[in-house]
Design an enzyme around this catalytic site. Sequence first.
Site, PDB file in Angstrom:
ATOM      1  N   HIS A   1      65.436  42.818 116.562  1.00  0.00           N
ATOM      2  CA  HIS A   1      65.390  41.388 116.270  1.00  0.00           C
ATOM      3  C   HIS A   1      66.493  41.059 115.275  1.00  0.00           C
ATOM      4  O   HIS A   1      66.792  41.841 114.385  1.00  0.00           O
ATOM      5  CB  HIS A   1      64.025  40.990 115.694  1.00  0.00           C
ATOM      6  CG  HIS A   1      63.817  39.508 115.671  1.00  0.00           C
ATOM      7  ND1 HIS A   1      63.744  38.745 116.815  1.00  0.00           N
ATOM      8  CD2 HIS A   1      63.709  38.637 114.628  1.00  0.00           C
ATOM      9  CE1 HIS A   1      63.579  37.464 116.475  1.00  0.00           C
ATOM     10  NE2 HIS A   1      63.570  37.378 115.165  1.00  0.00           N
TER      11      HIS A   1
ATOM     12  N   HIS B   1      66.077  31.932 113.553  1.00  0.00           N
ATOM     13  CA  HIS B   1      66.000  32.947 114.605  1.00  0.00           C
ATOM     14  C   HIS B   1      65.213  32.380 115.776  1.00  0.00           C
ATOM     15  O   HIS B   1      64.682  31.279 115.703  1.00  0.00           O
ATOM     16  CB  HIS B   1      65.332  34.219 114.064  1.00  0.00           C
ATOM     17  CG  HIS B   1      63.898  34.025 113.662  1.00  0.00           C
ATOM     18  ND1 HIS B   1      62.854  34.733 114.226  1.00  0.00           N
ATOM     19  CD2 HIS B   1      63.327  33.203 112.746  1.00  0.00           C
ATOM     20  CE1 HIS B   1      61.708  34.344 113.675  1.00  0.00           C
ATOM     21  NE2 HIS B   1      61.968  33.432 112.777  1.00  0.00           N
TER      22      HIS B   1
ATOM     23  N   CYS C   1      66.765  36.125 120.764  1.00  0.00           N
ATOM     24  CA  CYS C   1      67.263  36.195 119.382  1.00  0.00           C
ATOM     25  C   CYS C   1      68.754  36.509 119.314  1.00  0.00           C
ATOM     26  O   CYS C   1      69.490  35.853 118.587  1.00  0.00           O
ATOM     27  CB  CYS C   1      66.441  37.174 118.546  1.00  0.00           C
ATOM     28  SG  CYS C   1      66.590  38.911 119.031  1.00  0.00           S
TER      29      CYS C   1
END
Length: 123
Positions: free
Chosen positions: A82, A94, A29
């Site tokens: 994240h 993402h 990510c």
Amino acid sequence: FKATLEAFINDWYGTPHRMGGMSKSGVDCSGFVIIAYQEVFGREFHGRRAEDIFGEMKALKQEELAFGDLVFFKVKGRRIDHVGIYIGNGEFAHTSSSRGVMISKLSNPYWSKRFFKGGRYQS
């Protein structure tokens, strides 16, 4: 920047997830965000992890998000782990661990429950 970022996301869409990855053969990510910001905005981050990147941003509430801002999540616990790129209409691009680079909705119960803050690059 909008068309450039959209083209970048389309180009990377479906790239598999790989922890620590920084290429089309696999990306995580934060790697995806770092490469996007380098290629699309010509901007560099000092840190490599989602929580490091958050420390380099101006924090935003969800209502303040604009195209190209970052969105940060706490998926596993108390730390930011994240990050994705906000692309408008409540959606963000993402790298998901199961599906690779993809687009998700902030309103999705999984993500809305784990949303922490937005972030805007400070030049």
